[in-house]
Scaffold this motif. Structure first.
Motif: not given
Lengths: 167, 299
Positions: A45-49, A52, A86, A89, A158, B5, B10
């Motif tokens: 849902r929130e992405g890579a960073a 992590a 990552s 998307e 969200r 996201p 990057r």
């Protein structure tokens, strides 16, 4: 920010449920990995960073309660959550099949990283862990992913989802 | 950290990951050196109290199921104990019967009581069925015994089972002898008096407590086997002779296994008499030959 506080609360609940009630949820000795399931869903849902960071914290909770090296599960969870985030998307994140398969693969990958860091046993050892532990747990955990995803959407929606709900 | 996201560049994402990796490795090194106590103390503050509380709740929830399970185990164990006790009693009875068979020089056929008839108006014990019949050599008229004494006789025999008429039945009469005085009479059942000894001589020396055994006359019942014990002496209003009320040697209501006397050897009955040996465990040795035994016999 509130959403991330909610994620933290959900993680806390997951860790407690995992440590106290997971043995009662075992099927043929296989228990689901609830904190990791939440990590994968947050990463999706929130992405890579964000994934992590969440993976690091969830791993730290697990490490605190275990006798293994502190930071071991944190590192593995963080790396896997980063990979999942990552790829998020490019995936149909709302699809149940995606959630199940991603959770299954992520569990296997996380376990392989832990095995590699903890006890380099070579290919034979890795495959044994994969067959005996990772895949059954991944399947069980993955099977819970759609339900957990639905709960997470209600608990920490969200902004876009909120707007859609209001409309 | 971003809300969606892709909102971080990057490079920033990799930077976050790098920081996490470095932090994790640092924690691992600290942990390997045993310097992680401060961090691990977090577990005691943040997780352990809640875990302990919920474990207690879980234990309470599980208590009922555990209680049910234990109750079921207890019931199973109780049933097993009861079954074992039953087996033990059965083994004891069978051992006594084996000893009896070894001591008694007769051809015997062991049988189990498989059914009991209704208690007739004229008796307190109904006839009963045993699991041996003509196929096993059990024929009508044969005596049925137990180590403790005489049970009765077979009155009907089919291929696989036989009907036994117990001693406590008006249709069953046995020639009996007082062990102490050697006096002979006829033991029979009467609904009014119960089990009693009649046809005793006028001046018969009979007293309560005297033991009665079979004479063996009539070639049906083995000589010397206990029949009962005299409990009361009365006057027989019909014959004007003494009549002794007898307490049976057996508890007829609880008989489960019996022996059928297949063939009574001539030597063991009237010809030899009960004095030759004391055949039954618990039966007293007779000491003198029977007197007016000719008129008595099994009917």
């Amino acid at each position: 920010m509130i959403r991330f506080l909610r994620f933290s609360l959900a993680l806390y609940v997951c860790v407690i449920v995992q440590t106290v009630f997971a043995p009662s949820m075992a099927i043929v000795g296989i228990m689901p990995d609830l904190p990791f399931l939440l990590t994968v869903l947050v990463a999706l849902r929130e992405g890579a960073a964000a994934g992590a960071v969440f993976g690091f914290v969830s791993g730290l909770f697990v490490d605190l309660g275990s006798a293994e090296l502190l930071g071991l599960t944190s590192l593995a969870n963080a790396v896997v959550a980063f990979v999942v985030g990552s790829l998020a998307e490019r995936l149909v994140r709302e699809a149940r099949l995606t959630q199940v398969v991603v959770t299954l693969l992520a569990t296997a990958l996380r376990d392989q990283i832990v095995v590699l860091l903890l006890q380099p046993e070579g290919l034979g050892g890795s495959l044994r862990v994969l067959a005996v532990s990772s895949l059954p747990r991944g399947i069980y955990t993955g099977a819970l992913a759609p339900l957990a995803h639905a709960l997470l959407r209600r608990f920490a929606p969200r902004t876009r989802e909120l707007g859609r709900a209001k409309r | 950290m971003s809300a969606s996201p892709g909102s971080l560049s990057r490079r920033s994402e990799y930077l976050v990951l790098s920081l996490i990796v470095v932090l994790s490795l640092a924690l691992m090194f600290l942990s390997a050196d045993g310097k992680d106590a401060a961090v691990r103390a977090l577990n005691g503050v943040a997780l352990a109290p809640v875990q302990a509380g919920l474990s207690g709740v879980r234990a309470l929830v599980g208590l009922r199921a555990e209680n049910d399970s234990l109750r079921a185990d207890l019931m199973r164990a109780s049933l097993e104990i009861a079954a074992l006790r039953e087996k033990s009693l059965e083994a004891e009875r069978l051992r006594a019967m084996l000893e009896f068979r070894d001591l008694f020089p007769l051809r015997l056929r062991a049988a189990r009581v498989i059914a009991r008839g209704p208690e007739p108006i004229t008796s307190i014990v109904g006839q009963f069925l045993i699991d041996k019949g003509e196929r096993d050599g059990v024929l009508s008229g044969m005596a049925v015994v137990r180590p403790e004494g005489i049970v009765g006789k077979v009155v009907r025999s089919s291929e696989t089972y036989a009907v036994v008429r117990p001693l406590l039945h008006p249709g069953c009469r046995v020639s009996a002898r007082l062990v102490r005085t050697r006096t002979v009479g006829i033991l029979g059942w009467d609904n009014e008096v119960g089990l009693h000894l009649t046809f005793l001589p006028y001046r018969a020396e009979v007293s309560p407590g005297d033991e009665i055994v079979a004479t063996g006359l009539g070639q049906v019942f083995p000589a010397g086997l206990p029949l009962g014990r005299i409990v009361k002496i009365e006057n027989d209003p019909l014959h004007g002779t003494p009549r002794a009320v007898v307490e049976p040697a057996l508890d007829f209501a609880s008989i489960e296994e019996v022996f059928v006397v297949l063939r009574l050897p001539m030597s063991s009955a009237a010809a030899r008499g009960p004095d030759a040996r004391d055949p039954a465990p618990g039966a007293r040795r007779s000491s003198a030959p029977g007197g007016a035994a000719g008129r008595a016999g099994a009917r």
